[in-house]
Design a protein around this motif. Structure first.
Motif, PDB file in Angstrom:
ATOM      1  N   LYS A 112      51.130  70.933 -17.175  1.00 35.49           N
ATOM      2  CA  LYS A 112      52.447  70.457 -16.729  1.00 35.49           C
ATOM      3  C   LYS A 112      53.164  71.546 -15.936  1.00 35.49           C
ATOM      4  O   LYS A 112      53.181  72.701 -16.330  1.00 35.49           O
ATOM      5  CB  LYS A 112      53.295  70.062 -17.940  1.00 35.49           C
ATOM      6  CG  LYS A 112      54.638  69.553 -17.564  1.00 35.49           C
ATOM      7  CD  LYS A 112      55.116  68.265 -18.138  1.00 35.49           C
ATOM      8  CE  LYS A 112      54.287  67.358 -18.920  1.00 35.49           C
ATOM      9  NZ  LYS A 112      54.553  65.964 -18.630  1.00 35.49           N
ATOM     10  N   PRO A 113      53.769  71.211 -14.799  1.00 38.40           N
ATOM     11  CA  PRO A 113      54.566  72.177 -14.053  1.00 38.40           C
ATOM     12  C   PRO A 113      55.777  72.638 -14.870  1.00 38.40           C
ATOM     13  O   PRO A 113      56.451  71.815 -15.503  1.00 38.40           O
ATOM     14  CB  PRO A 113      55.021  71.399 -12.818  1.00 38.40           C
ATOM     15  CG  PRO A 113      54.012  70.298 -12.674  1.00 38.40           C
ATOM     16  CD  PRO A 113      53.643  69.934 -14.088  1.00 38.40           C
ATOM     17  N   VAL A 114      56.022  73.937 -14.839  1.00 38.67           N
ATOM     18  CA  VAL A 114      57.105  74.520 -15.628  1.00 38.67           C
ATOM     19  C   VAL A 114      57.886  75.520 -14.785  1.00 38.67           C
ATOM     20  O   VAL A 114      57.305  76.294 -14.022  1.00 38.67           O
ATOM     21  CB  VAL A 114      56.542  75.215 -16.891  1.00 38.67           C
ATOM     22  CG1 VAL A 114      57.578  76.108 -17.561  1.00 38.67           C
ATOM     23  CG2 VAL A 114      56.022  74.184 -17.885  1.00 38.67           C
ATOM     24  N   ALA A 120      57.989  67.560 -15.129  1.00 42.41           N
ATOM     25  CA  ALA A 120      58.045  69.022 -15.234  1.00 42.41           C
ATOM     26  C   ALA A 120      59.074  69.394 -16.292  1.00 42.41           C
ATOM     27  O   ALA A 120      59.925  68.575 -16.663  1.00 42.41           O
ATOM     28  CB  ALA A 120      58.431  69.653 -13.897  1.00 42.41           C
ATOM     29  N   ILE A 121      58.989  70.630 -16.739  1.00 46.32           N
ATOM     30  CA  ILE A 121      59.925  71.157 -17.723  1.00 46.32           C
ATOM     31  C   ILE A 121      60.588  72.387 -17.109  1.00 46.32           C
ATOM     32  O   ILE A 121      59.917  73.223 -16.496  1.00 46.32           O
ATOM     33  CB  ILE A 121      59.221  71.562 -19.041  1.00 46.32           C
ATOM     34  CG1 ILE A 121      58.280  70.451 -19.548  1.00 46.32           C
ATOM     35  CG2 ILE A 121      60.246  71.953 -20.105  1.00 46.32           C
ATOM     36  CD1 ILE A 121      58.936  69.133 -19.856  1.00 46.32           C
ATOM     37  N   LEU A 122      61.900  72.493 -17.293  1.00 47.06           N
ATOM     38  CA  LEU A 122      62.642  73.673 -16.869  1.00 47.06           C
ATOM     39  C   LEU A 122      63.266  74.296 -18.112  1.00 47.06           C
ATOM     40  O   LEU A 122      64.142  73.699 -18.737  1.00 47.06           O
ATOM     41  CB  LEU A 122      63.732  73.299 -15.849  1.00 47.06           C
ATOM     42  CG  LEU A 122      64.621  74.439 -15.368  1.00 47.06           C
ATOM     43  CD1 LEU A 122      63.802  75.514 -14.642  1.00 47.06           C
ATOM     44  CD2 LEU A 122      65.720  73.902 -14.454  1.00 47.06           C
ATOM     45  N   THR A 168      48.812  76.643 -21.408  1.00 49.04           N
ATOM     46  CA  THR A 168      48.142  76.245 -20.161  1.00 49.04           C
ATOM     47  C   THR A 168      49.004  75.371 -19.246  1.00 49.04           C
ATOM     48  O   THR A 168      48.568  74.326 -18.772  1.00 49.04           O
ATOM     49  CB  THR A 168      46.771  75.575 -20.410  1.00 49.04           C
ATOM     50  OG1 THR A 168      46.958  74.392 -21.188  1.00 49.04           O
ATOM     51  CG2 THR A 168      45.805  76.511 -21.094  1.00 49.04           C
ATOM     52  N   VAL A 169      50.223  75.844 -18.991  1.00 52.79           N
ATOM     53  CA  VAL A 169      51.108  75.153 -18.058  1.00 52.79           C
ATOM     54  C   VAL A 169      50.775  75.566 -16.634  1.00 52.79           C
ATOM     55  O   VAL A 169      50.024  76.516 -16.411  1.00 52.79           O
ATOM     56  CB  VAL A 169      52.588  75.474 -18.354  1.00 52.79           C
ATOM     57  CG1 VAL A 169      52.944  75.139 -19.782  1.00 52.79           C
ATOM     58  CG2 VAL A 169      52.929  76.918 -18.015  1.00 52.79           C
TER      59      VAL A 169
END
Length: 181
Positions: free
Chosen positions: A102-104, A70-72, A131-132
């Motif tokens: 991808k989860p963000v 995931a990205i924060l 398209t996250v």
């Protein structure tokens, strides 16, 4: 679960970078949060260079995104938008799609009372294009951030800490749901 934390600010003592440090400190052991190197390492986007062999820094950026679960993001607001350095970094991944599905998590913070809401609106639109996977629980706006977190990432406001923990818990659930699908 590996989370890549990306600051939209290059400023030394950035409140948004401090929030990512705070997130790393308060996250559950199940979340391994790593701060990405500053985004000024990535060259200006040029479609002529967006080939099968892009610049080395772009290849590294894409690999970091791909390897994370995931990205924060944490970003300030500049002129009612996201900072140019962050937009530039995201431009490099439109064609290669490292954020696809991808989860963000998204934090926008500002010393002003608006909490970088204009930047957040623009950022959410951009993340939709990329398209996250994101939900309302993974989105946080923090006004008057300079009164709530110090440059070392120590949260000085109980409500902000509670909201940041909730955001991280939502991101963790999103990662788990993503792995099941």
């Amino acid at each position: 679960m590996k989370v890549l934390a990306v600051s939209g600010s290059l400023r030394k003592g950035s409140s948004n970078t401090a929030l990512l440090l705070a997130a790393k400190r308060i996250a559950k052991d199940s979340l391994q949060i790593t701060l990405a190197d500053p985004l000024d390492r990535i060259p200006h986007f040029n479609p002529d260079l967006d080939t099968d062999s892009p610049p080395k820094e772009v290849t590294t950026w894409r690999r970091e995104l791909k390897e994370a679960d995931a990205i924060l993001f944490s970003s300030p607001e500049y002129a009612f938008a996201i900072p140019g350095v962050l937009k530039n970094a995201l431009d490099w991944i439109v064609s290669s799609a490292e954020l696809y599905g991808k989860p963000v998590g998204l934090i926008n913070a500002s010393p002003g009372y608006g909490g970088a809401s204009k930047a957040q609106e623009a950022f959410l639109h951009l993340l939709n294009v990329l398209t996250v996977k994101i939900n309302d629980g993974c989105v946080l706006s923090i006004p008057s951030v300079n009164k709530k977190v110090d440059p070392e990432g120590n949260i000085m406001d109980e409500q902000t800490e509670k909201e940041l923990k909730s955001c991280l818990e939502s991101l963790e659930r999103l990662i788990q749901d993503s792995k099941l699908s």
